[in-house]
Design a protein around this motif. Structure first.
Motif, PDB file in Angstrom:
ATOM      1  N   GLU A   1       0.829  -1.202   0.000  1.00 10.74           N
ATOM      2  CA  GLU A   1       0.000   0.000   0.000  1.00 10.74           C
ATOM      3  C   GLU A   1       0.867   1.256   0.000  1.00 10.74           C
ATOM      4  N   LEU A   2       1.949   1.241   0.774  1.00  9.94           N
ATOM      5  CA  LEU A   2       2.845   2.396   0.802  1.00  9.94           C
ATOM      6  C   LEU A   2       3.494   2.585  -0.568  1.00  9.94           C
ATOM      7  N   LYS A   3       3.925   1.485  -1.189  1.00 12.20           N
ATOM      8  CA  LYS A   3       4.512   1.589  -2.521  1.00 12.20           C
ATOM      9  C   LYS A   3       3.498   2.164  -3.515  1.00 12.20           C
ATOM     10  N   ARG A   4       2.251   1.755  -3.364  1.00 13.00           N
ATOM     11  CA  ARG A   4       1.212   2.242  -4.285  1.00 13.00           C
ATOM     12  C   ARG A   4       1.047   3.747  -4.172  1.00 13.00           C
ATOM     13  N   VAL A   5       0.971   4.254  -2.954  1.00 15.31           N
ATOM     14  CA  VAL A   5       0.726   5.699  -2.796  1.00 15.31           C
ATOM     15  C   VAL A   5       1.981   6.502  -3.118  1.00 15.31           C
ATOM     16  N   GLN A   6       3.165   5.891  -2.937  1.00 14.19           N
ATOM     17  CA  GLN A   6       4.404   6.623  -3.236  1.00 14.19           C
ATOM     18  C   GLN A   6       4.537   6.937  -4.718  1.00 14.19           C
ATOM     19  N   LYS A   7       3.789   6.220  -5.557  1.00 17.96           N
ATOM     20  CA  LYS A   7       3.824   6.500  -6.992  1.00 17.96           C
ATOM     21  C   LYS A   7       3.281   7.889  -7.305  1.00 17.96           C
ATOM     22  N   TYR A   8       2.532   8.480  -6.372  1.00 15.85           N
ATOM     23  CA  TYR A   8       1.928   9.791  -6.596  1.00 15.85           C
ATOM     24  C   TYR A   8       2.718  10.890  -5.892  1.00 15.85           C
ATOM     25  N   ALA A   9       4.013  10.636  -5.687  1.00 14.76           N
ATOM     26  CA  ALA A   9       4.851  11.600  -4.976  1.00 14.76           C
ATOM     27  C   ALA A   9       4.950  12.915  -5.750  1.00 14.76           C
ATOM     28  N   VAL A  10       4.899  14.019  -5.007  1.00 10.48           N
ATOM     29  CA  VAL A  10       5.015  15.366  -5.555  1.00 10.48           C
ATOM     30  C   VAL A  10       6.197  16.055  -4.876  1.00 10.48           C
ATOM     31  N   ASP A  11       6.968  16.796  -5.648  1.00  6.02           N
ATOM     32  CA  ASP A  11       8.114  17.533  -5.105  1.00  6.02           C
ATOM     33  C   ASP A  11       7.595  18.794  -4.407  1.00  6.02           C
ATOM     34  N   VAL A  12       7.413  18.701  -3.106  1.00 10.60           N
ATOM     35  CA  VAL A  12       6.812  19.790  -2.331  1.00 10.60           C
ATOM     36  C   VAL A  12       7.889  20.757  -1.845  1.00 10.60           C
ATOM     37  N   THR A  13       7.605  22.041  -1.954  1.00  7.30           N
ATOM     38  CA  THR A  13       8.435  23.093  -1.353  1.00  7.30           C
ATOM     39  C   THR A  13       7.527  24.004  -0.538  1.00  7.30           C
ATOM     40  N   LEU A  14       8.074  24.584   0.517  1.00 11.17           N
ATOM     41  CA  LEU A  14       7.288  25.418   1.425  1.00 11.17           C
ATOM     42  C   LEU A  14       7.145  26.835   0.879  1.00 11.17           C
ATOM     43  N   ASP A  15       5.989  27.435   1.151  1.00 11.32           N
ATOM     44  CA  ASP A  15       5.676  28.783   0.663  1.00 11.32           C
ATOM     45  C   ASP A  15       6.014  29.809   1.743  1.00 11.32           C
ATOM     46  N   PRO A  16       7.070  30.617   1.564  1.00 14.24           N
ATOM     47  CA  PRO A  16       7.450  31.585   2.597  1.00 14.24           C
ATOM     48  C   PRO A  16       6.389  32.652   2.847  1.00 14.24           C
ATOM     49  N   ASP A  17       5.509  32.893   1.864  1.00 14.09           N
ATOM     50  CA  ASP A  17       4.466  33.903   2.051  1.00 14.09           C
ATOM     51  C   ASP A  17       3.403  33.461   3.052  1.00 14.09           C
ATOM     52  N   THR A  18       3.370  32.145   3.369  1.00 14.46           N
ATOM     53  CA  THR A  18       2.381  31.661   4.341  1.00 14.46           C
ATOM     54  C   THR A  18       2.998  31.427   5.718  1.00 14.46           C
ATOM     55  N   ALA A  19       4.326  31.465   5.830  1.00 15.07           N
ATOM     56  CA  ALA A  19       5.010  31.077   7.065  1.00 15.07           C
ATOM     57  C   ALA A  19       4.843  32.114   8.174  1.00 15.07           C
ATOM     58  N   ASN A  20       4.584  31.620   9.377  1.00 12.30           N
ATOM     59  CA  ASN A  20       4.548  32.492  10.559  1.00 12.30           C
ATOM     60  C   ASN A  20       5.897  33.208  10.688  1.00 12.30           C
ATOM     61  N   PRO A  21       5.894  34.494  11.115  1.00 12.13           N
ATOM     62  CA  PRO A  21       7.143  35.269  11.188  1.00 12.13           C
ATOM     63  C   PRO A  21       8.227  34.652  12.069  1.00 12.13           C
ATOM     64  N   LYS A  22       7.890  33.746  12.992  1.00 15.06           N
ATOM     65  CA  LYS A  22       8.905  33.132  13.849  1.00 15.06           C
ATOM     66  C   LYS A  22       9.526  31.880  13.220  1.00 15.06           C
ATOM     67  N   LEU A  23       9.003  31.467  12.074  1.00 11.47           N
ATOM     68  CA  LEU A  23       9.545  30.275  11.429  1.00 11.47           C
ATOM     69  C   LEU A  23      10.716  30.629  10.513  1.00 11.47           C
ATOM     70  N   ILE A  24      11.681  29.712  10.454  1.00 14.81           N
ATOM     71  CA  ILE A  24      12.847  29.885   9.587  1.00 14.81           C
ATOM     72  C   ILE A  24      12.803  28.798   8.514  1.00 14.81           C
TER      73      ILE A  24
END
Length: 546
Positions: free
Chosen positions: A356-379
């Motif tokens: 099941e894990l192998k099945r769902v891993q086929k739909y992997a997306v290259d995710v990057t974080l959006d700095p415009d949404t980040a709380n000001p205390k996050l780095i």
């Protein structure tokens, strides 16, 4: 040789069968010359083998050899003719080209064809059509073969018009006689129109070809993926069944070992009893022999002195209640099968989880974080893959997308259909939140992290307290502490699942969700807690070789 060939006329170099200059000339016994191919084919079709010129018959078919000397003369003659033609700026007609109909001997390449004379002319023979006033009116076209096809069969006139009514080529007499009241245009005008239509048709055909070529590439890619997927599935099937077979073999070996150990223990006990009994028998036999010997003695003193010793039997064990109990194997196989069943069940659950894990891993997306949404205390790292709490609040614009109160950040990528998967490393963190969030979630002030408010997430607190934010929230009891968590979304199925990537175990699933807008990856590294929770959350590349 060249001088000799020039003294001969062209007719002397012509084959009387094909009427063309000799090719591989051969001589018959009667002295006549022919092309080797021509005379061979002629004799193949005739009942008698005779000369086509003098009709001399041959009792046996002559064996023909190419006349080397005459072949050289023919070659020299051909070169001489070509040199003459090139000297006049004209070319000898090659196979497939239109020859001049007026030339005798070597045919030169036609320059124009006359639709009135129905004759093709080389440059020399075309001259009268360019100078004579009567011939200047004749219609000349580029060299064409079969000029008869360009004449009206009814009126023996050139085809100069096109009848749009009957969609056929006609002569100037046809409109008055056979095509009354029809619509006519000059051939050239219809030619240009049809040529333009053919151009469009050709363009459409080229587009159709390109579309089909692209489709072929799609099908080839599909076949390639099918082969790759089949190969992966076969490999995974072999791995899974091999694992199960190992468990079965191990269970069988353990059962055999148990039975053999019980058998050896009982056997050793019985063999020890046998040795002990054999020793006692040996002692008894020895005493018996002594008694017998003394009994036969007539020495009164010796018998009486030996009597106390011989009258008492040697010390022996009471074997009356001593038995060897055969090992009981009753229930051993059943017990082993129950244990094997339990083990196989666990193994199959593990394999199912891995599959099941192998099945769902086929739909992997290259995710990057959006700095415009980040709380000001996050780095956030420069590549948008790491996020941690920084204690100090940065001076950032309070745009509508930014979380102002909680230490949250969203990914740039989203899902609004199909499936979506990403993995986050949570190693070394006693506190974290992660999951997915709707585009319209509230980002200012207090937030309720439940599906009703657009959040599908799980969290960890105090290093071992896992919770799913369902309605109501649910405490999760995990067998091991995840180091990397996989998040899977099936938009159409309304499913959000969390996996322990290292063990392939399902942590929790939100089911029956009704998504109505885009979903974004949602992460929170939580506070640092005086250095107890400084490790970052890391979005990891998906490794599908688990």
């Amino acid at each position: 040789m060249s001088a000799v060939s020039c003294l001969l006329s062209e007719d002397q170099f012509r084959c009387s069968i094909c009427l063309d200059v000799f090719t591989d000339p051969v001589s018959t016994p009667c002295g006549h010359n022919f092309c080797k191919k021509c005379i061979t084919e002629h004799w193949n079709t005739c009942h008698k083998c005779q000369c086509p010129l003098c009709n001399e018959a041959f009792t046996t078919r002559p064996y023909l050899k190419v006349n080397t000397l005459f072949s050289e003369m023919v070659f020299q003659f051909r070169q001489s003719a070509q040199q003459k033609a090139s000297g006049s700026g004209q070319q000898v007609a090659k196979p497939g080209e239109v020859p001049c109909d007026v030339c005798t001997g070597t045919k030169l390449k036609a320059l124009k064809s006359c639709l009135v004379c129905l004759v093709s002319y080389c440059e020399t023979h075309l001259e009268p059509h360019l100078t004579a006033s009567g011939l200047k009116k004749h219609q000349l076209i580029d060299p064409q073969g079969n000029l008869e096809d360009r004449m009206c069969t009814k009126h023996d006139k050139p085809l100069e018009l096109f009848c749009k009514t009957d969609q056929t080529c006609v002569c100037t007499h046809c409109p008055a006689l056979d095509h009354k009241m029809h619509e006519f245009v000059p051939l050239k005008e219809e030619f240009e129109e049809k040529k333009a239509e053919l151009g469009k048709t050709e363009a459409e055909i080229q587009q159709m070809i390109q579309r089909r070529q692209l489709k072929i590439q799609v099908f080839k890619q599909t076949v390639k993926r099918i082969k790759e997927n089949a190969h992966m599935e076969v490999a995974e099937s072999v791995r899974a069944f091999t694992s199960l077979k190992k468990s079965v073999d191990k269970g069988l070996n353990e059962l055999i070992k148990t039975i053999e150990e019980e058998q050896k223990t009982t056997q050793k006990q019985a063999e020890a009893f046998i040795r002990e009994l054999e020793h006692e028998i040996s002692e008894l036999k020895r005493r018996s022999a002594e008694v017998e010997l003394v009994s036969l003695s007539k020495d009164h003193v010796h018998l009486l002195q030996s009597f106390p010793y011989l009258n008492a039997a040697p010390p022996t064990k009471d074997w009356t209640d001593v038995v060897v109990h055969p090992p009981s194997y009753e229930g051993t196989v059943v017990k082993a099968l129950h244990q094997l069943e339990k083990k196989l069940s666990e193994e199959m659950k593990k394999l199912f989880a891995e599959a099941e894990l192998k099945r769902v891993q086929k739909y992997a997306v290259d995710v990057t974080l959006d700095p415009d949404t980040a709380n000001p205390k996050l780095i956030l790292s420069d590549d948008g893959k790491h996020v941690k709490h920084g204690d100090v609040k940065k001076n950032l614009p309070d745009n509508p997308e930014r979380f102002s109160h909680y230490n949250f950040v969203l990914g740039k990528q989203s899902v609004s259909s199909g499936r979506f998967y990403f993995e986050v490393q949570v190693k070394g963190k006693p506190k974290w939140n992660l999951g997915v969030a709707s585009k319209s979630v509230h980002r200012k002030g207090l937030i309720t992290m439940t599906p009703e408010y657009g959040y599908w997430s799980i969290w960890l607190r105090n290093g071992n307290e896992y919770k799913a934010f369902a309605c109501p929230s649910l405490r999760l009891f995990l067998k091991s502490r995840p180091q990397k968590v996989g998040v899977f979304v099936d938009y159409e199925e309304g499913l959000v699942s969390f996996f322990d990537v290292d063990t392939a175990a399902l942590i929790y699933s939100f089911t029956g969700c009704a998504f109505t807008e885009k979903l974004f990856p949602f992460l929170s590294p939580c506070r640092n807690d005086d250095g107890q929770n400084t490790a970052p959350l890391i979005i990891c590349p998906v490794n599908q070789t688990v």
